[in-house]
Design a protein around this motif. Structure first.
Motif, short mmCIF file in Angstrom:
data_model
loop_
_atom_site.label_atom_id
_atom_site.label_comp_id
_atom_site.label_asym_id
_atom_site.label_seq_id
_atom_site.Cartn_x
_atom_site.Cartn_y
_atom_site.Cartn_z
N ASP A 185 0.83 -1.21 0.00
CA ASP A 185 0.00 0.00 0.00
C ASP A 185 0.86 1.25 0.00
OD1 ASP A 185 -2.13 -1.67 0.09
OD2 ASP A 185 -2.65 -1.29 2.19
N PHE A 186 1.92 1.21 0.78
CA PHE A 186 2.78 2.38 0.88
C PHE A 186 3.48 2.66 -0.45
CE2 PHE A 186 6.70 4.64 1.80
CZ PHE A 186 6.26 5.63 2.66
N LEU A 187 3.90 1.60 -1.12
CA LEU A 187 4.61 1.78 -2.38
C LEU A 187 3.71 2.37 -3.46
CD1 LEU A 187 6.62 -1.54 -2.32
CD2 LEU A 187 7.55 0.75 -2.09
N GLN A 188 2.41 2.12 -3.33
CA GLN A 188 1.48 2.72 -4.28
C GLN A 188 1.22 4.19 -3.97
OE1 GLN A 188 0.48 1.08 -6.97
NE2 GLN A 188 1.73 -0.63 -6.23
N PRO B 240 -2.26 4.98 6.43
CA PRO B 240 -3.22 5.00 7.53
C PRO B 240 -2.65 4.31 8.77
CG PRO B 240 -4.25 4.29 5.48
CD PRO B 240 -2.77 4.30 5.25
N LEU B 241 -3.12 4.73 9.95
CA LEU B 241 -2.62 4.15 11.19
C LEU B 241 -2.92 2.66 11.29
CD1 LEU B 241 -3.51 6.95 13.77
CD2 LEU B 241 -1.24 6.29 12.97
N ASP B 242 -4.10 2.25 10.81
CA ASP B 242 -4.41 0.82 10.91
C ASP B 242 -3.50 0.00 10.00
OD1 ASP B 242 -5.53 1.74 8.56
OD2 ASP B 242 -7.41 0.64 8.78
N ARG B 243 -3.06 0.60 8.88
CA ARG B 243 -2.13 -0.11 8.00
C ARG B 243 -0.77 -0.26 8.68
NH1 ARG B 243 -0.91 -4.18 5.09
NH2 ARG B 243 0.44 -3.80 3.29
N MET B 244 -0.34 0.78 9.40
CA MET B 244 0.91 0.70 10.14
C MET B 244 0.83 -0.39 11.21
SD MET B 244 3.96 1.59 10.88
CE MET B 244 4.31 3.15 10.11
N GLU B 245 -0.31 -0.48 11.89
CA GLU B 245 -0.50 -1.51 12.90
C GLU B 245 -0.40 -2.90 12.26
OE1 GLU B 245 -3.44 -1.69 16.54
OE2 GLU B 245 -4.50 -2.35 14.72
#
Length: 299
Positions: free
Chosen positions: A242-245, A251-256
């Motif tokens: 997701d980050f590379l896109q 988002p915080l939930d993605r970091m979690e």
């Protein structure tokens, strides 16, 4: 691996030019001239074991055994702390260094036994080093760590900052790993494209240096080109997809989710592995199971 012994240690490569890593190395050098216990603190993957082995290398104990004991392995630490073989263990380690990794993963009773063993080790001329990915000061406040072990371990502390706070080290580490991986994989990668470099410098690296190394390894296995591009990273770094896109926002939930996946990747998805991951993330096992279900990380 529960334990390993190194009797002839080559000089560990401490890579980085940031103020944080230079300060940690300098404290290691000073501590190497002493015999008091040292506690290494920092997140999973920052390099606590590397700094501990560096301290041993810089000390007068070089040439003597350096023993790692992983306290997150219940069977390994239970066997190591058994009173049956105390004398033989300490005789073997005399003059050397003993490093206990993840001391906060022990039960309170095991922590008390560990503290007593450390005192016996010191009496037999064994240097004691300890490591924790959890904040022991917070654990002490919450009464989740044995008080005597806490006071023993915190006589001298060395903190290794997470990679996201050491941006100056990211490209230094990238160049170092590419050089080593070129030799191991028989590749001729020269570096990253400007776009890939931008991603590397922006990505928060929840798994720290170890995640960076693994990401480069996968990318280099995939590419036959001279430079690693953003495409190779997207293909090789599933956790960071997701980050590379969209490298500007996460988002915080993605970091979690990334932190959860990083911990499970390191410790495994067995019951024992999940217990260790939960301790490293400073959450209960029940909370970990809820998050595993929420993010569907087991599939």
């Amino acid at each position: 691996m529960d334990t390993f012994v190194v009797s002839r240690l080559t000089k560990p490569a401490i890579v980085g030019s940031s103020k944080d890593i230079r300060q940690a190395v300098e404290v290691c050098r000073k501590a190497a001239r002493e015999n008091s216990p040292v506690l290494f603190q920092g997140e999973i993957g920052v390099g606590k074991l590397l700094l501990a082995s560096y301290l041993h290398y810089e000390s007068s104990r070089l040439g003597k055994p350096f023993l790692l004991v992983d306290c997150d392995s219940e069977e390994g630490i239970r066997e190591f702390l058994s009173s049956e073989n105390f004398e033989s263990k300490l005789k073997f380690l005399k003059g050397g260094t003993l490093y206990f990794r993840e001391i906060a993963g022990l039960t309170l009773s095991e922590q008390a036994r560990l503290q007593r063993f450390c005192l016996l080790a010191e009496a037999e001329d064994v240097r004691v080093l300890l490591g924790s990915s959890q904040n022991v000061h917070l654990l002490m406040y919450e009464k989740a760590i044995d008080a005597e072990l806490y006071h023993y371990a915190t006589q001298r502390e060395i903190y290794i900052a997470p990679l996201r706070q050491r941006r100056d080290d990211i490209m230094d580490l990238t160049g170092y790993f590419i050089k080593r991986l070129n030799q191991r994989l028989r590749k001729g990668v020269q570096g990253l494209t400007p776009q890939a470099e931008e991603v590397f410098l922006s990505y928060p690296w929840p798994g720290n240096v170890e995640e960076l190394r693994q990401s480069l390894t996968r990318a280099m296995l995939l590419t036959a080109e001279s430079f690693i591009g953003r495409r190779h990273l997207a293909e090789s770094t599933g956790q960071a997809g997701d980050f590379l896109q969209n490298p500007d926002v996460m988002p915080l939930d993605r970091m979690e989710e990334l932190l959860l996946r990083s911990a499970l990747s390191r410790y495994g998805t067995t019951l024992e592995g999940k217990k260790r991951a939960a301790r490293a993330l400073n959450i209960s096992l029940a909370t970990l199971y809820n998050k595993v279900k929420r993010y569907n990380v087991s599939k």
